[in-house]
Design a protein around this motif. Sequence first.
Motif, PDB file in Angstrom:
ATOM      1  N   ASN A   1     -11.684   6.765  -2.017  1.00 31.97           N
ATOM      2  CA  ASN A   1     -10.394   7.104  -1.391  1.00 31.97           C
ATOM      3  C   ASN A   1      -9.232   6.752  -2.323  1.00 31.97           C
ATOM      4  OD1 ASN A   1     -11.162   7.714   1.649  1.00 31.97           O
ATOM      5  ND2 ASN A   1     -12.342   5.924   1.049  1.00 31.97           N
ATOM      6  N   LEU A   2      -9.489   6.839  -3.610  1.00 33.38           N
ATOM      7  CA  LEU A   2      -8.497   6.394  -4.601  1.00 33.38           C
ATOM      8  C   LEU A   2      -7.192   7.178  -4.523  1.00 33.38           C
ATOM      9  CD1 LEU A   2      -8.103   4.413  -6.989  1.00 33.38           C
ATOM     10  CD2 LEU A   2      -8.908   6.233  -8.506  1.00 33.38           C
ATOM     11  N   GLU A   3      -7.280   8.471  -4.206  1.00 30.11           N
ATOM     12  CA  GLU A   3      -6.066   9.297  -4.164  1.00 30.11           C
ATOM     13  C   GLU A   3      -5.074   8.786  -3.121  1.00 30.11           C
ATOM     14  OE1 GLU A   3      -4.869  11.602  -6.002  1.00 30.11           O
ATOM     15  OE2 GLU A   3      -6.562  11.799  -7.361  1.00 30.11           O
ATOM     16  N   ASP A   4      -5.596   8.370  -1.954  1.00 31.74           N
ATOM     17  CA  ASP A   4      -4.709   7.849  -0.913  1.00 31.74           C
ATOM     18  C   ASP A   4      -4.017   6.570  -1.382  1.00 31.74           C
ATOM     19  OD1 ASP A   4      -5.449   9.872   0.827  1.00 31.74           O
ATOM     20  OD2 ASP A   4      -7.146   8.743   1.601  1.00 31.74           O
ATOM     21  N   PHE A   5      -4.782   5.698  -2.044  1.00 33.55           N
ATOM     22  CA  PHE A   5      -4.208   4.465  -2.548  1.00 33.55           C
ATOM     23  C   PHE A   5      -3.199   4.746  -3.671  1.00 33.55           C
ATOM     24  CE2 PHE A   5      -4.426   1.075  -5.786  1.00 33.55           C
ATOM     25  CZ  PHE A   5      -3.932   0.012  -5.050  1.00 33.55           C
ATOM     26  N   ALA A   6      -3.498   5.759  -4.484  1.00 37.63           N
ATOM     27  CA  ALA A   6      -2.611   6.096  -5.609  1.00 37.63           C
ATOM     28  C   ALA A   6      -1.216   6.466  -5.125  1.00 37.63           C
ATOM     29  CB  ALA A   6      -3.202   7.244  -6.419  1.00 37.63           C
ATOM     30  N   ILE A   7      -1.134   7.072  -3.937  1.00 36.21           N
ATOM     31  CA  ILE A   7       0.179   7.424  -3.373  1.00 36.21           C
ATOM     32  C   ILE A   7       0.986   6.162  -3.105  1.00 36.21           C
ATOM     33  CG2 ILE A   7       1.345   8.434  -1.376  1.00 36.21           C
ATOM     34  CD1 ILE A   7      -1.024  10.386  -1.157  1.00 36.21           C
ATOM     35  N   ALA A   8       0.316   5.143  -2.537  1.00 41.23           N
ATOM     36  CA  ALA A   8       0.999   3.868  -2.279  1.00 41.23           C
ATOM     37  C   ALA A   8       1.437   3.214  -3.587  1.00 41.23           C
ATOM     38  CB  ALA A   8       0.081   2.936  -1.491  1.00 41.23           C
ATOM     39  N   MET A   9       0.553   3.267  -4.573  1.00 40.10           N
ATOM     40  CA  MET A   9       0.877   2.683  -5.881  1.00 40.10           C
ATOM     41  C   MET A   9       2.051   3.415  -6.530  1.00 40.10           C
ATOM     42  SD  MET A   9      -0.790   0.047  -7.276  1.00 40.10           S
ATOM     43  CE  MET A   9      -0.989   0.302  -9.042  1.00 40.10           C
ATOM     44  N   GLN A  10       2.124   4.727  -6.293  1.00 40.41           N
ATOM     45  CA  GLN A  10       3.187   5.519  -6.901  1.00 40.41           C
ATOM     46  C   GLN A  10       4.564   5.066  -6.418  1.00 40.41           C
ATOM     47  OE1 GLN A  10       2.088   7.853  -9.119  1.00 40.41           O
ATOM     48  NE2 GLN A  10       4.190   8.084  -9.808  1.00 40.41           N
ATOM     49  N   MET A  11       4.631   4.553  -5.187  1.00 40.53           N
ATOM     50  CA  MET A  11       5.904   4.053  -4.667  1.00 40.53           C
ATOM     51  C   MET A  11       6.412   2.891  -5.514  1.00 40.53           C
ATOM     52  SD  MET A  11       6.429   6.084  -2.193  1.00 40.53           S
ATOM     53  CE  MET A  11       5.560   7.172  -1.049  1.00 40.53           C
ATOM     54  N   TYR A  12       5.493   2.003  -5.877  1.00 39.43           N
ATOM     55  CA  TYR A  12       5.865   0.884  -6.752  1.00 39.43           C
ATOM     56  C   TYR A  12       6.254   1.408  -8.137  1.00 39.43           C
ATOM     57  CZ  TYR A  12       4.067  -2.467  -3.341  1.00 39.43           C
ATOM     58  OH  TYR A  12       3.866  -3.205  -2.210  1.00 39.43           O
ATOM     59  N   ASN A  13       5.546   2.439  -8.582  1.00 41.26           N
ATOM     60  CA  ASN A  13       5.823   3.005  -9.895  1.00 41.26           C
ATOM     61  C   ASN A  13       7.219   3.608  -9.946  1.00 41.26           C
ATOM     62  OD1 ASN A  13       4.855   3.648 -12.569  1.00 41.26           O
ATOM     63  ND2 ASN A  13       4.721   5.775 -11.916  1.00 41.26           N
ATOM     64  N   PHE A  14       7.612   4.282  -8.865  1.00 42.56           N
ATOM     65  CA  PHE A  14       8.954   4.872  -8.805  1.00 42.56           C
ATOM     66  C   PHE A  14      10.027   3.780  -8.876  1.00 42.56           C
ATOM     67  CE2 PHE A  14       7.192   8.687  -6.280  1.00 42.56           C
ATOM     68  CZ  PHE A  14       6.984   9.385  -7.458  1.00 42.56           C
ATOM     69  N   ALA A  15       9.706   2.645  -8.281  1.00 43.15           N
ATOM     70  CA  ALA A  15      10.658   1.528  -8.282  1.00 43.15           C
ATOM     71  C   ALA A  15      10.530   0.686  -9.548  1.00 43.15           C
ATOM     72  CB  ALA A  15      10.417   0.643  -7.057  1.00 43.15           C
ATOM     73  N   ASN A  16       9.695   1.175 -10.482  1.00 42.44           N
ATOM     74  CA  ASN A  16       9.480   0.464 -11.749  1.00 42.44           C
ATOM     75  C   ASN A  16       8.964  -0.955 -11.509  1.00 42.44           C
ATOM     76  OD1 ASN A  16       9.400   0.438 -14.551  1.00 42.44           O
ATOM     77  ND2 ASN A  16      11.447  -0.478 -14.724  1.00 42.44           N
ATOM     78  N   ARG A  17       8.078  -1.094 -10.530  1.00 43.38           N
ATOM     79  CA  ARG A  17       7.527  -2.403 -10.191  1.00 43.38           C
ATOM     80  C   ARG A  17       6.011  -2.391 -10.335  1.00 43.38           C
ATOM     81  NH1 ARG A  17       9.038  -3.881  -4.294  1.00 43.38           N
ATOM     82  NH2 ARG A  17       7.669  -5.634  -4.819  1.00 43.38           N
ATOM     83  N   SER A  18       5.458  -3.490 -10.770  1.00 50.86           N
ATOM     84  CA  SER A  18       4.009  -3.669 -10.760  1.00 50.86           C
ATOM     85  C   SER A  18       3.633  -4.290  -9.417  1.00 50.86           C
ATOM     86  CB  SER A  18       3.568  -4.564 -11.922  1.00 50.86           C
ATOM     87  OG  SER A  18       4.313  -5.765 -11.944  1.00 50.86           O
ATOM     88  N   ILE A  19       2.363  -4.509  -9.188  1.00 48.85           N
ATOM     89  CA  ILE A  19       1.898  -4.935  -7.871  1.00 48.85           C
ATOM     90  C   ILE A  19       1.056  -6.206  -7.974  1.00 48.85           C
ATOM     91  CG2 ILE A  19      -0.149  -3.428  -8.017  1.00 48.85           C
ATOM     92  CD1 ILE A  19       0.142  -2.926  -5.018  1.00 48.85           C
ATOM     93  N   GLY A  20       1.308  -7.157  -7.067  1.00 52.94           N
ATOM     94  CA  GLY A  20       0.568  -8.411  -7.046  1.00 52.94           C
ATOM     95  C   GLY A  20      -0.693  -8.293  -6.203  1.00 52.94           C
ATOM     96  N   GLN A  21      -1.480  -9.375  -6.157  1.00 54.43           N
ATOM     97  CA  GLN A  21      -2.766  -9.333  -5.467  1.00 54.43           C
ATOM     98  C   GLN A  21      -2.622  -9.103  -3.967  1.00 54.43           C
ATOM     99  OE1 GLN A  21      -5.790 -12.177  -6.496  1.00 54.43           O
ATOM    100  NE2 GLN A  21      -5.078 -12.423  -8.600  1.00 54.43           N
ATOM    101  N   GLU A  22      -1.672  -9.781  -3.328  1.00 51.04           N
ATOM    102  CA  GLU A  22      -1.483  -9.604  -1.887  1.00 51.04           C
ATOM    103  C   GLU A  22      -1.013  -8.190  -1.566  1.00 51.04           C
ATOM    104  OE1 GLU A  22       0.893 -12.541  -0.019  1.00 51.04           O
ATOM    105  OE2 GLU A  22      -0.353 -14.231  -0.669  1.00 51.04           O
ATOM    106  N   GLU A  23      -0.114  -7.679  -2.383  1.00 55.20           N
ATOM    107  CA  GLU A  23       0.380  -6.314  -2.181  1.00 55.20           C
ATOM    108  C   GLU A  23      -0.743  -5.298  -2.417  1.00 55.20           C
ATOM    109  OE1 GLU A  23       4.927  -6.979  -3.807  1.00 55.20           O
ATOM    110  OE2 GLU A  23       3.212  -7.061  -5.182  1.00 55.20           O
ATOM    111  N   PHE A  24      -1.561  -5.546  -3.416  1.00 54.07           N
ATOM    112  CA  PHE A  24      -2.696  -4.685  -3.720  1.00 54.07           C
ATOM    113  C   PHE A  24      -3.650  -4.626  -2.521  1.00 54.07           C
ATOM    114  CE2 PHE A  24      -6.977  -3.884  -5.295  1.00 54.07           C
ATOM    115  CZ  PHE A  24      -6.804  -2.870  -6.230  1.00 54.07           C
ATOM    116  N   THR A  25      -4.008  -5.812  -1.996  1.00 54.42           N
ATOM    117  CA  THR A  25      -4.931  -5.894  -0.855  1.00 54.42           C
ATOM    118  C   THR A  25      -4.366  -5.165   0.356  1.00 54.42           C
ATOM    119  OG1 THR A  25      -5.701  -8.061  -1.643  1.00 54.42           O
ATOM    120  CG2 THR A  25      -6.204  -7.474   0.641  1.00 54.42           C
TER     121      THR A  25
END
Length: 239
Positions: free
Chosen positions: A144-168
């Motif tokens: 289900n990587l594509e669904d997760f990639a959409i969430a990750m893209q939000m952080y990417n738009f904000a020029n932010r990386s993601i921590g472990q809690e946010e990842f989970t």
Amino acid sequence: MFDEDGNQMVDKKEFLVLEEIFRKKKDKKEVSEDVQRLEQQPLHGKTETTLLVHFFGENGKAELKFEDFYKFMDNLQTEVLEIEFLSYSHGMSTISEEDFARILLRYTSVNDVTGYLENVRHSIPDEKGITFEEFRSFFQFLNNLEDFAIAMQMYNFANRSIGQEEFTRAVFVATGIKLSRHLVNIVFKIFDEDHDDRLSHKEFIGVMKDRLLRRDRGFRVEEKFVSFKSCLKKELSSK
């Protein structure tokens, strides 16, 4: 797609059309010809493989429910993952964090695989191991990587990386799968190239998407899986 009468079930002839399309590429004309040919075929004969009997009964009159087919595919996927897990666990209940990293990095374009493995080796001095449930949950997540990639893209738009809690949390919201704290920590140790305990889109999504594409394009099953795959393929394509 193939539930023509809309009864939330697929009968044998509907399924045979699906099987024929999967077996070889077809254009619309060929698919139409297949439907006509299958409508004229008796339900008994050469098409009576073990798989068809399992789905539709000995007389071919039973209908396949979505829930039953989903359960079949889920069980099949679990068994395939279990074969791979056992090939690394050597009879133990866990595989090493390093072996888990090695499995993930297969089929990727990562040049310095040794460097990634070194990250895990030095970052996890006290080896705890990865259980089969953790292993299975992670590969369910990758499906289900594509669904997760959409969430990750939000952080990417904000020029932010993601921590472990946010990842989970993002994995759970996007896929409904809850990864263990230990598993997430290992994933970060593998892919966190700059060692800031945060993952960027490039560090994780880029590598995992590349892995899925390369696996699908050039997948070569190890010798120990050949007989299993051949058996399944024969069941699905034999007439």
